[in-house]
Design an enzyme around this catalytic site. Structure first.
Site, PDB file in Angstrom:
ATOM      1  N   HIS A  17      -8.914   8.202  25.322  1.00  0.00           N
ATOM      2  CA  HIS A  17      -8.421   6.941  24.740  1.00  0.00           C
ATOM      3  C   HIS A  17      -8.987   5.746  25.518  1.00  0.00           C
ATOM      4  O   HIS A  17      -9.455   4.776  24.918  1.00  0.00           O
ATOM      5  CB  HIS A  17      -6.892   6.845  24.839  1.00  0.00           C
ATOM      6  CG  HIS A  17      -6.132   7.824  24.003  1.00  0.00           C
ATOM      7  ND1 HIS A  17      -5.142   8.615  24.509  1.00  0.00           N
ATOM      8  CD2 HIS A  17      -6.205   8.108  22.680  1.00  0.00           C
ATOM      9  CE1 HIS A  17      -4.624   9.351  23.532  1.00  0.00           C
ATOM     10  NE2 HIS A  17      -5.245   9.077  22.419  1.00  0.00           N
ATOM     11  N   LYS A  41       4.252  14.100  14.307  1.00  0.00           N
ATOM     12  CA  LYS A  41       4.104  14.704  15.641  1.00  0.00           C
ATOM     13  C   LYS A  41       5.384  14.520  16.437  1.00  0.00           C
ATOM     14  O   LYS A  41       5.971  13.439  16.424  1.00  0.00           O
ATOM     15  CB  LYS A  41       2.960  14.012  16.416  1.00  0.00           C
ATOM     16  CG  LYS A  41       1.577  14.227  15.864  1.00  0.00           C
ATOM     17  CD  LYS A  41       0.545  13.607  16.823  1.00  0.00           C
ATOM     18  CE  LYS A  41      -0.836  13.482  16.222  1.00  0.00           C
ATOM     19  NZ  LYS A  41      -1.718  12.593  17.004  1.00  0.00           N
ATOM     20  N   ARG A  89     -13.928  12.430  17.680  1.00  0.00           N
ATOM     21  CA  ARG A  89     -14.280  13.503  18.605  1.00  0.00           C
ATOM     22  C   ARG A  89     -15.231  14.503  17.979  1.00  0.00           C
ATOM     23  O   ARG A  89     -16.142  14.980  18.611  1.00  0.00           O
ATOM     24  CB  ARG A  89     -13.024  14.227  19.084  1.00  0.00           C
ATOM     25  CG  ARG A  89     -12.337  13.482  20.188  1.00  0.00           C
ATOM     26  CD  ARG A  89     -10.933  13.943  20.358  1.00  0.00           C
ATOM     27  NE  ARG A  89     -10.128  13.521  19.224  1.00  0.00           N
ATOM     28  CZ  ARG A  89      -8.806  13.537  19.209  1.00  0.00           C
ATOM     29  NH1 ARG A  89      -8.150  13.987  20.236  1.00  0.00           N
ATOM     30  NH2 ARG A  89      -8.152  13.116  18.160  1.00  0.00           N
ATOM     31  N   SER A 127      -4.162  14.266  23.560  1.00  0.00           N
ATOM     32  CA  SER A 127      -2.864  14.199  24.231  1.00  0.00           C
ATOM     33  C   SER A 127      -2.158  15.553  24.138  1.00  0.00           C
ATOM     34  O   SER A 127      -1.523  16.000  25.095  1.00  0.00           O
ATOM     35  CB  SER A 127      -1.987  13.134  23.577  1.00  0.00           C
ATOM     36  OG  SER A 127      -2.593  11.877  23.680  1.00  0.00           O
TER      37      SER A 127
END
Ligand code: ADP
Length: 160
Positions: A17, A41, A89, A127
């Site tokens: 990040h 989430k 990513r 994360s």
């Protein structure tokens, strides 16, 4: 002044990040890191805690941290932001991010989504991966800023 918004859950912030946030700050006059709640989430840290962790790691006058519960484009419009900056990513990120970019453009035609390619060494970093490694007793120091390693260990070690 060109303003960009970097939205995400940042639960917790990782070196991946921070790389995107700092690179965005090179491209825009002001970057707002926007901590949002992702209802799909389960989070380890509250929004306030995630903001506090980000504040420990970000010390650039051109970067602000904020939170918002509504539509991202409404926030962007209100702040007169010209762009949403996202990190990519892998191809696996692309489908979802592309959909988001299209819906945001259709909701607010003046906003652009700018994708920055993740650095090679951050391609696998998320994360969720940090929380998983931490919960199983692994060393997370290669993945998150040194200043917040203890905070994450205190919350996530042994949590399953
Ligand atoms: P995560 O997918 O880790 O839960 P967020 O929802 O907080 O992350 O993501 C916020 C933004 O940061 C997204 O644009 C995401 O693609 C980007 N991002 C997350 N991890 C990385 C990384 N390792 N490298 C580059 N960008 C990343």
């Amino acid at each position: 002044m060109k303003i960009a918004v970097c939205p995400g859950s940042f639960d917790p912030v990782t070196l991946g990040h921070l790389d995107i946030i700092e690179r965005a700050a090179e491209l825009f006059d002001k970057v707002i890191v926007l901590v949002m709640n992702n209802s799909t989430k389960k989070s380890a840290f509250t929004v306030e805690e995630r903001i506090a962790l980000l504040k420990k790691c970000v010390h650039n006058a051109g970067i602000e941290i904020d939170t918002y519960n509504g539509l991202l484009v409404d926030y962007a419009k209100d702040k007169k932001a010209v762009a949403i900056v996202k990190g990519l990513r892998a191809v696996s990120d692309f489908d979802y991010e592309f959909q988001q970019a299209l819906i945001n453009k259709s909701l607010y035609s003046r906003i652009e989504t700018v994708f920055l390619a993740a650095k090679g060494e951050n391609m696998f970093l998320s994360s969720s991966m940090v929380k998983e490694v931490c919960s199983l007793g692994g060393d997370i120091s290669p993945y998150v800023p040194r200043k917040i390693v203890n905070d994450i260990n205190l919350r996530c070690k042994g949590e399953k």
